[in-house]
Design an enzyme around this catalytic site. Structure first.
Site, PDB file in Angstrom:
ATOM      1  N   ASP A  63       1.001  -1.476   0.082  1.00  0.00           N
ATOM      2  CA  ASP A  63      -0.014   0.004  -0.420  1.00  0.00           C
ATOM      3  C   ASP A  63       1.268   1.282   0.134  1.00  0.00           C
ATOM      4  O   ASP A  63       1.991   1.777  -0.849  1.00  0.00           O
ATOM      5  CB  ASP A  63      -1.505   0.223   1.735  1.00  0.00           C
TER       6      ASP A  63
ATOM      7  N   TYR B 123      -2.842  11.600   0.987  1.00  0.00           N
ATOM      8  CA  TYR B 123      -4.003  10.817  -0.129  1.00  0.00           C
ATOM      9  C   TYR B 123      -3.100  12.489  -1.399  1.00  0.00           C
ATOM     10  O   TYR B 123      -3.380  12.199  -1.794  1.00  0.00           O
ATOM     11  CB  TYR B 123      -5.064  10.168  -0.442  1.00  0.00           C
TER      12      TYR B 123
ATOM     13  N   HIS C 266      -5.010  -8.032   0.090  1.00  0.00           N
ATOM     14  CA  HIS C 266      -3.930  -6.389   0.342  1.00  0.00           C
ATOM     15  C   HIS C 266      -3.047  -6.348   1.535  1.00  0.00           C
ATOM     16  O   HIS C 266      -2.286  -5.649   1.855  1.00  0.00           O
ATOM     17  CB  HIS C 266      -5.236  -5.469   0.627  1.00  0.00           C
TER      18      HIS C 266
END
Length: 378
Positions: free
Chosen positions: A178, A304, A355
């Protein structure tokens, strides 16, 4: 300042009382209009998990478990960075920095730290030992929250190199998934003290041949990309454009935070339809607590806004790169898409897992990390 200070997780009882009060006075929405998770995490399960969080979850026990690791804080570029630094009993261990992502935390690594640092106690060989460093990303967990812009992936990668050298590790390996994959990839681009990198989320770009004459593997990758963009990417659009707006709910409401995070553990893990098929309730809540106790819902989301383009095409990594490809990863770039971006010397297609590899399939991930870094040890 270059001081390194021991750190212990020690949450005041008043904070736990406040959490329980908020959980018990939640204003609930009506139930979803479907009988699955397609509109989001179901009301019945959310209420059940919240009730357990309020009245069954034992934070003190979980806190003791996390404190079995050696925690520290140090200031880098005027920001406090929290990290676990677990040294191996084996003198020739290879230093390894492991980076988490969103919505994860250092909690994800609780199942792999001990097998990596003390392999002889976990079915491995002394020559596969690592000194493990697991930092909390800026704005996450017990790290400081940036008060100005600029703490993107590039800055973090340089800070991690500073951290490793401050710990006495001029040469080291790096691993991550990630956001940890983006940071680890940037560490690989930088070179500096890193000798090799390993990732469980290699991101490549479609090749010209994949677009003109796609193989079955290419077609699966394109389908996964389309599904992600249609059904899974809403969180990233919000956090990369208006992280402050979503942050009010994530910092104020434990149920909003719980739902925002646990839905991803359902969607992104290899859980056969329910997160508790892979994770215990305590494990899910341990991770949520890293955001709740530190009030980091907004500050974590800002990464982000800072760096969402970090997964795009950039200078390739020339260091040896190992890739562990898990079948339920949210985006699976075929090896052919990644070759132009990494110097791939080991690629492992895993039989199961998603994930949150370290949390879901710790044995598989540990085995692959050991095998890959054998190729670059002195």
């Amino acid at each position: 300042m270059t001081d390194i200070h021991p750190f212990r997780i020690d949450i005041g009882e008043e904070e736990l009382d406040d959490l329980r009060r908020r959980l018990r006075t939640t204003r609930w929405p009506e139930a979803e209009c479907v009988d699955d998770w397609s509109q989001g995490i179901p009301l019945a399960y959310t209420r059940e998990l919240a009730a357990y969080w309020a009245d069954g979850y034992d934070w003190r026990e979980r806190e003791r478990g996390l404190n079995r690791f050696a925690h520290y804080r140090t200031a880098i570029d005027d920001l406090d960075i929290h990290f676990i630094h677990q040294r191996s009993p084996h003198a020739d261990a290879l230093p390894l920095i492991i980076t988490h992502g969103w919505p994860g935390s250092v909690v994800e690594f609780s199942k792999i730290i001990e097998p990596l640092t003390d392999p002889t106690a976990h079915g491995g060989r002394a020559e596969d030992a690592f000194h493990v460093v697991c930092p909390s990303l800026p704005g996450y967990g017990f790290s400081g929250k940036p008060s100005a812009t600029g703490w993107g992936v590039e800055h973090i990668a340089l800070a991690w190199d500073t951290l490793m050298k401050r710990l006495g590790y001029p040469s080291y390996g790096a691993q991550g998934g990630d956001w940890g994959a983006a940071v680890t990839t940037q560490i690989g681009r930088n070179g500096l003290g890193a000798r090799a990198i390993h990732t469980n989320m290699a991101i490549g770009q479609p090749t010209e041949s994949s677009m003109q004459s796609p193989t079955e593997e290419d077609q699966r990758a394109f389908a996964a990309m389309k599904h992600y963009q249609k059904w899974e990417a809403g969180y990233s659009k919000q956090q990369s454009t208006r992280p402050q707006t979503i942050g009010y709910g994530l910092v104020d409401s434990p149920v909003a935070l719980l739902a925002w995070i646990v839905e991803k553990f359902w969607s992104w893990s290899d859980c056969d339809g329910h997160p508790e098929n892979v994770f215990s309730r305590d494990e899910l809540l341990d991770n949520v607590m890293m955001y709740w106790l530190t009030g980091s819902g907004a500050s974590a989301a800002r990464l982000y806004w800072e760096s969402f383009g970090a997964f795009g095409q950039r200078e390739p990594v020339r260091l040896p790169t190992g890739v562990a490809e898990f079948p339920k990863e949210i985006l699976r770039s075929p090896r052919s898409w990644c070759e132009a971006h990494y110097n791939i010397t080991r690629w492992t297609t895993m039989p199961r897992g998603g994930h949150f590899a370290a949390f879901e399939q710790p044995d598989l991930l540990v085995g692959d990390i050991r095998e890959f870094f054998r190729t670059v040890r002195d």
